[in-house]
Design a protein around this motif. Structure first.
Motif, PDB file in Angstrom:
ATOM      1  N   GLU A 163      70.769  29.654 -32.605  1.00 37.87           N
ATOM      2  CA  GLU A 163      69.314  29.796 -32.606  1.00 37.87           C
ATOM      3  C   GLU A 163      68.805  29.746 -31.170  1.00 37.87           C
ATOM      4  O   GLU A 163      69.417  29.136 -30.299  1.00 37.87           O
ATOM      5  N   ARG A 240      71.799  38.533 -32.566  1.00 40.38           N
ATOM      6  CA  ARG A 240      70.538  38.226 -33.259  1.00 40.38           C
ATOM      7  C   ARG A 240      70.507  38.744 -34.698  1.00 40.38           C
ATOM      8  O   ARG A 240      69.788  38.193 -35.542  1.00 40.38           O
ATOM      9  N   ARG A 243      67.327  39.231 -37.492  1.00 39.72           N
ATOM     10  CA  ARG A 243      66.158  38.519 -36.961  1.00 39.72           C
ATOM     11  C   ARG A 243      65.433  39.345 -35.906  1.00 39.72           C
ATOM     12  O   ARG A 243      64.233  39.186 -35.690  1.00 39.72           O
ATOM     13  N   ASP A 270      63.764  32.109 -32.216  1.00 39.64           N
ATOM     14  CA  ASP A 270      63.622  31.636 -33.597  1.00 39.64           C
ATOM     15  C   ASP A 270      62.463  30.665 -33.787  1.00 39.64           C
ATOM     16  O   ASP A 270      61.893  30.587 -34.872  1.00 39.64           O
TER      17      ASP A 270
END
Length: 325
Positions: A163, A240, A243, A270
């Protein structure tokens, strides 16, 4: 006659006395000077000794600092230019990562990033190692936390983490490649300077800033940069995943940079938060242990001396290689 001789004899004795006194004073002054010089020498020697002892002790202190028998969050700093022999070189960051993962008391790893980017090779090494360690230690999560700046090569590295966090005002992105140079052809013509280059290959000197550009060579160099850019994009997409809102925002790969708040909407990060927030609220271990490998004072001095000369030569030549910025 006798009185004159006595007077002359007395004057001669006075002169000898003054000479002896002058000689004694000069000897005293010279002795004081020698004493001062030796004093300065011994003080300098003591300073060098203490400086050397400190340089030897600091790595030991860092080792103690990075060893604990209690559960903790491992912290690794990625600060400044990402390049060979810099603080954020692949050797140092990879070594820090391995030490952090191998510590059985590490409950999570934070990469605290404040960097404009740098070498695509060094960034790629670090990216690959993060993904390898994540596979080897699946129970240990990696969190990239961007403070002021996480751009280009720095974001390349961050995209390998589980993240990414940033501050709302952090600068994030700059997914692009650049190579800078200068052209001095017309300047040399005005000065009446003739450039003589001898090569054994047709394009060996194609990056020479003192010669005119050729269309085919410019096109070739652009292809090299495009290939590096493509590799960068593929790595970010792999890291990633879904996302990243790349389909709706193709400008993500144009080299632009966004604030942390905007980056959150684009899927570049994130969530918003600091390193201490991630350690406390996400990993659940507020105690942070610094695993960052750093240069000793002697290393920093030698590096500054060496790189300053190299930088001057590169500046004079007017060329800078491909850089993730």
């Amino acid at each position: 006659m006798s009185d004159e001789w006595k007077s002359s004899s007395s004057s001669g004795e006075d002169a000898k006395s003054w000479k002896l006194l002058e000689k004694a004073l000069l000897s005293s002054v010279q002795e004081q000077r020698r004493s001062r010089r030796w004093g300065i020498f011994f003080k300098l020697l003591t300073f060098i000794y203490l400086f050397g002892a400190l340089a030897l002790v600091l790595p030991v202190l860092d080792l103690k600092k990075a060893s604990t028998t209690e559960a903790h969050t491992a912290l690794i700093e990625i600060r400044g230019m990402i390049a060979d022999r810099e603080e954020a070189s692949a050797d140092k960051v990879v070594g820090s990562l391995r030490a952090a993962f191998e510590d059985t008391n590490t409950k999570g790893v934070i990469l605290r990033i404040n960097s404009p980017g740098g070498s695509p090779v060094q960034s790629g090494y670090i990216y690959d190692e993060i993904r390898r360690l994540r596979g080897e230690y699946p129970q240990t999560k990696v969190y990239a936390v961007i403070s002021d700046l996480g751009a280009s090569g720095a974001y390349y590295i961050a995209s390998a983490a589980d993240e990414i966090y940033a501050d709302k005002a952090s600068l994030v992105g700059s997914i692009g490649v650049t190579a800078a140079s200068f052209g001095f052809v017309e300047t040399m013509e005005k000065l009446g300077v003739e450039r003589r280059v001898y090569t054994s290959g047709e394009h060996k000197a194609f990056l020479d800033p003192f010669q005119p550009q050729k269309e085919e060579e410019t096109r070739f160099w652009k292809g090299v940069l495009d290939t590096t850019h493509r590799q960068f994009i593929e790595s970010v997409k792999q890291g990633r995943g879904e996302r990243l809102k790349a389909d709706e925002h193709p400008e993500l790969f144009s080299g632009l940079v966004w604030s942390g708040e905007q980056a959150l909407q684009l899927g570049l990060v994130d969530a918003l938060g600091s390193a201490s927030y991630v350690a406390r609220e996400v990993i659940g271990q507020k105690e942070m242990v610094d695993f960052t490998q750093r240069d000793t004072p002697f290393d920093r001095f030698a590096k500054r001396l060496g790189t300053s000369v190299a930088d001057r030569i590169a500046l004079w030549m007017g060329f800078q290689g491909p850089t993730l910025r």
